[in-house]
Design a protein around this motif. Structure first.
Motif, PDB file in Angstrom:
ATOM      1  N   TYR A  74       4.406   3.793 -28.221  1.00 41.23           N
ATOM      2  CA  TYR A  74       5.850   3.658 -28.056  1.00 41.23           C
ATOM      3  C   TYR A  74       6.271   2.579 -27.064  1.00 41.23           C
ATOM      4  O   TYR A  74       7.146   1.778 -27.361  1.00 41.23           O
ATOM      5  N   VAL A  75       5.706   2.586 -25.883  1.00 45.33           N
ATOM      6  CA  VAL A  75       6.120   1.644 -24.840  1.00 45.33           C
ATOM      7  C   VAL A  75       5.047   0.569 -24.699  1.00 45.33           C
ATOM      8  O   VAL A  75       3.960   0.824 -24.169  1.00 45.33           O
ATOM      9  N   HIS A  76       5.357  -0.628 -25.171  1.00 53.48           N
ATOM     10  CA  HIS A  76       4.381  -1.704 -25.225  1.00 53.48           C
ATOM     11  C   HIS A  76       4.640  -2.745 -24.144  1.00 53.48           C
ATOM     12  O   HIS A  76       5.789  -3.087 -23.852  1.00 53.48           O
ATOM     13  N   THR A  77       3.566  -3.240 -23.570  1.00 51.02           N
ATOM     14  CA  THR A  77       3.652  -4.328 -22.600  1.00 51.02           C
ATOM     15  C   THR A  77       3.684  -5.662 -23.326  1.00 51.02           C
ATOM     16  O   THR A  77       2.883  -5.900 -24.233  1.00 51.02           O
TER      17      THR A  77
ATOM     18  N   CYS B 158       6.633   3.498 -13.079  1.00 55.19           N
ATOM     19  CA  CYS B 158       7.351   4.478 -13.900  1.00 55.19           C
ATOM     20  C   CYS B 158       6.907   4.404 -15.354  1.00 55.19           C
ATOM     21  O   CYS B 158       6.814   5.419 -16.034  1.00 55.19           O
ATOM     22  N   VAL B 159       6.628   3.201 -15.840  1.00 57.46           N
ATOM     23  CA  VAL B 159       6.114   3.053 -17.209  1.00 57.46           C
ATOM     24  C   VAL B 159       4.790   3.794 -17.350  1.00 57.46           C
ATOM     25  O   VAL B 159       4.549   4.487 -18.357  1.00 57.46           O
ATOM     26  N   GLN B 160       3.920   3.673 -16.369  1.00 54.60           N
ATOM     27  CA  GLN B 160       2.633   4.382 -16.415  1.00 54.60           C
ATOM     28  C   GLN B 160       2.831   5.891 -16.490  1.00 54.60           C
ATOM     29  O   GLN B 160       2.160   6.577 -17.270  1.00 54.60           O
ATOM     30  N   ARG B 161       3.763   6.411 -15.677  1.00 56.57           N
ATOM     31  CA  ARG B 161       4.012   7.854 -15.691  1.00 56.57           C
ATOM     32  C   ARG B 161       4.634   8.293 -17.012  1.00 56.57           C
ATOM     33  O   ARG B 161       4.314   9.353 -17.547  1.00 56.57           O
TER      34      ARG B 161
ATOM     35  N   PHE C  78       0.828  -1.209   0.000  1.00 59.26           N
ATOM     36  CA  PHE C  78       0.000   0.000   0.000  1.00 59.26           C
ATOM     37  C   PHE C  78       0.861   1.257   0.000  1.00 59.26           C
ATOM     38  O   PHE C  78       0.701   2.129  -0.848  1.00 59.26           O
ATOM     39  N   ASP C  79       1.786   1.364   0.970  1.00 56.92           N
ATOM     40  CA  ASP C  79       2.636   2.547   1.045  1.00 56.92           C
ATOM     41  C   ASP C  79       3.507   2.687  -0.192  1.00 56.92           C
ATOM     42  O   ASP C  79       3.656   3.770  -0.747  1.00 56.92           O
ATOM     43  N   VAL C  80       4.102   1.574  -0.622  1.00 59.05           N
ATOM     44  CA  VAL C  80       5.021   1.626  -1.753  1.00 59.05           C
ATOM     45  C   VAL C  80       4.310   2.025  -3.032  1.00 59.05           C
ATOM     46  O   VAL C  80       4.713   2.947  -3.738  1.00 59.05           O
ATOM     47  N   VAL C  81       3.222   1.339  -3.349  1.00 58.48           N
ATOM     48  CA  VAL C  81       2.492   1.623  -4.588  1.00 58.48           C
ATOM     49  C   VAL C  81       1.894   3.028  -4.565  1.00 58.48           C
ATOM     50  O   VAL C  81       1.960   3.764  -5.559  1.00 58.48           O
ATOM     51  N   ALA C  82       1.325   3.426  -3.427  1.00 62.75           N
ATOM     52  CA  ALA C  82       0.754   4.766  -3.322  1.00 62.75           C
ATOM     53  C   ALA C  82       1.828   5.824  -3.529  1.00 62.75           C
ATOM     54  O   ALA C  82       1.593   6.859  -4.177  1.00 62.75           O
ATOM     55  N   GLY C  83       3.020   5.594  -2.988  1.00 66.00           N
ATOM     56  CA  GLY C  83       4.116   6.544  -3.172  1.00 66.00           C
ATOM     57  C   GLY C  83       4.559   6.628  -4.613  1.00 66.00           C
ATOM     58  O   GLY C  83       4.794   7.713  -5.144  1.00 66.00           O
ATOM     59  N   LEU C  84       4.657   5.493  -5.276  1.00 66.03           N
ATOM     60  CA  LEU C  84       5.058   5.482  -6.682  1.00 66.03           C
ATOM     61  C   LEU C  84       4.010   6.155  -7.554  1.00 66.03           C
ATOM     62  O   LEU C  84       4.335   6.899  -8.488  1.00 66.03           O
TER      63      LEU C  84
ATOM     64  N   TYR D 276      16.529  -6.816  -6.725  1.00 68.61           N
ATOM     65  CA  TYR D 276      15.452  -7.519  -6.030  1.00 68.61           C
ATOM     66  C   TYR D 276      14.203  -7.514  -6.897  1.00 68.61           C
ATOM     67  O   TYR D 276      13.632  -6.462  -7.174  1.00 68.61           O
ATOM     68  N   LEU D 277      13.782  -8.695  -7.365  1.00 69.84           N
ATOM     69  CA  LEU D 277      12.670  -8.791  -8.303  1.00 69.84           C
ATOM     70  C   LEU D 277      11.373  -8.243  -7.729  1.00 69.84           C
ATOM     71  O   LEU D 277      10.513  -7.770  -8.454  1.00 69.84           O
ATOM     72  N   GLY D 278      11.221  -8.270  -6.387  1.00 73.61           N
ATOM     73  CA  GLY D 278      10.005  -7.757  -5.776  1.00 73.61           C
ATOM     74  C   GLY D 278       9.777  -6.288  -6.045  1.00 73.61           C
ATOM     75  O   GLY D 278       8.670  -5.784  -5.894  1.00 73.61           O
ATOM     76  N   ASP D 279      10.836  -5.584  -6.448  1.00 75.59           N
ATOM     77  CA  ASP D 279      10.708  -4.162  -6.735  1.00 75.59           C
ATOM     78  C   ASP D 279      10.288  -3.896  -8.175  1.00 75.59           C
ATOM     79  O   ASP D 279      10.430  -2.784  -8.681  1.00 75.59           O
ATOM     80  N   SER D 280       9.776  -4.901  -8.866  1.00 75.81           N
ATOM     81  CA  SER D 280       9.330  -4.698 -10.246  1.00 75.81           C
ATOM     82  C   SER D 280       8.190  -3.686 -10.323  1.00 75.81           C
ATOM     83  O   SER D 280       7.928  -3.119 -11.375  1.00 75.81           O
ATOM     84  N   ARG D 281       7.511  -3.434  -9.195  1.00 76.52           N
ATOM     85  CA  ARG D 281       6.449  -2.424  -9.176  1.00 76.52           C
ATOM     86  C   ARG D 281       7.011  -1.037  -9.462  1.00 76.52           C
ATOM     87  O   ARG D 281       6.300  -0.152  -9.939  1.00 76.52           O
ATOM     88  N   LEU D 282       8.307  -0.821  -9.168  1.00 77.25           N
ATOM     89  CA  LEU D 282       8.950   0.436  -9.543  1.00 77.25           C
ATOM     90  C   LEU D 282       8.886   0.616 -11.050  1.00 77.25           C
ATOM     91  O   LEU D 282       8.595   1.707 -11.548  1.00 77.25           O
ATOM     92  N   VAL D 283       9.159  -0.465 -11.772  1.00 80.03           N
ATOM     93  CA  VAL D 283       9.153  -0.418 -13.228  1.00 80.03           C
ATOM     94  C   VAL D 283       7.751  -0.110 -13.749  1.00 80.03           C
ATOM     95  O   VAL D 283       7.562   0.785 -14.585  1.00 80.03           O
ATOM     96  N   ASP D 284       6.760  -0.838 -13.265  1.00 75.43           N
ATOM     97  CA  ASP D 284       5.392  -0.666 -13.759  1.00 75.43           C
ATOM     98  C   ASP D 284       4.871   0.745 -13.487  1.00 75.43           C
ATOM     99  O   ASP D 284       4.235   1.359 -14.350  1.00 75.43           O
TER     100      ASP D 284
END
Length: 224
Positions: A210-213, A193-196, A85-91, A183-191
């Protein structure tokens, strides 16, 4: 040396982290509330912000959103919990990275240096991908001839994806290249940032050009 804006309401934590960062050669400006942090952002124009989530008055999420309206400065959030919750909300609020409290100064310093390395220019090369122009040496991106304001993390992500158009990069590969995490658990950082990034460079973010999933793998760059 970088100018670091540290926004932390706990005086002992603020003093301890400030001292540790100064020992590493950084110029540290400190604030005890979100409102004060936003004001100091305007006044000092720091190179990076270290922002606690739990703040009196406006919390770290709202502070981050307000800062994002003023500058593309990278923001590392401090969270007392490592839960989603905290991590995703912050990102989603616009943070570039996060560190779980209690903070080890060496970990925070490593994250700061990793973020600041994203501002280093690459060999001269200007690429045109449809209506998108990427200037690697000038660290600029134009869309329809207008400059796109990207944070250092968003820019590094775009540079990494566009380096080999058509090639699929896994989240782990992107994480290691952009965030220098393993650390693979931090893949939410990638997702996040891609959204932004899509919100800034795509005409229709939900239908990216341009940026495809690539489901089950990661992302690839390639205009269509």
């Amino acid at each position: 040396m970088a100018m670091v804006l540290l926004v932390e309401d706990d005086p002992s934590v603020r003093e301890g982290l400030g001292l540790a960062l100064r020992r590493q050669g950084h110029d540290v400006r400190a604030a005890g509330t979100g409102e004060e942090g936003v004001e100091k952002l305007r006044e000092s124009r720091p190179d990076i912000v270290v922002l606690d989530i739990m703040l009196p008055g406006i919390d770290g999420f709202e502070t981050c959103r307000r800062m994002r309206t003023q500058a593309e400065v990278p923001i590392i959030m401090l969270t007392a919990r490592g839960d989603d919750f905290d991590v995703v909300a912050g990102l989603e609020a616009g943070a570039d990275d996060y560190v779980v409290k209690p903070v080890e100064p060496r970990v925070l310093e490593a994250r700061i240096r990793a973020v600041l390395r994203r501002t280093v220019s690459e060999p001269s090369s200007v690429e045109r991908h449809g209506s998108l122009v990427i200037d690697r040496a000038g660290l600029q991106v134009l869309k329809d001839e207008a400059k796109v304001g990207l944070t250092p993390t968003e820019l590094k992500l775009l540079l990494e994806l566009s380096r080999t158009p058509g090639r699929v990069l896994t989240r782990q590969q992107i994480l290691e290249a952009v965030w220098e995490h393993d650390y693979l658990g931090d893949s939410r950082l990638v997702d996040a940032c891609v959204q932004r990034l899509r919100a800034k460079i795509e005409d229709v973010p939900s239908e990216p050009r341009y940026v495809h999933t690539v489901r089950g793998f990661g992302y690839r760059f390639g205009p269509r």
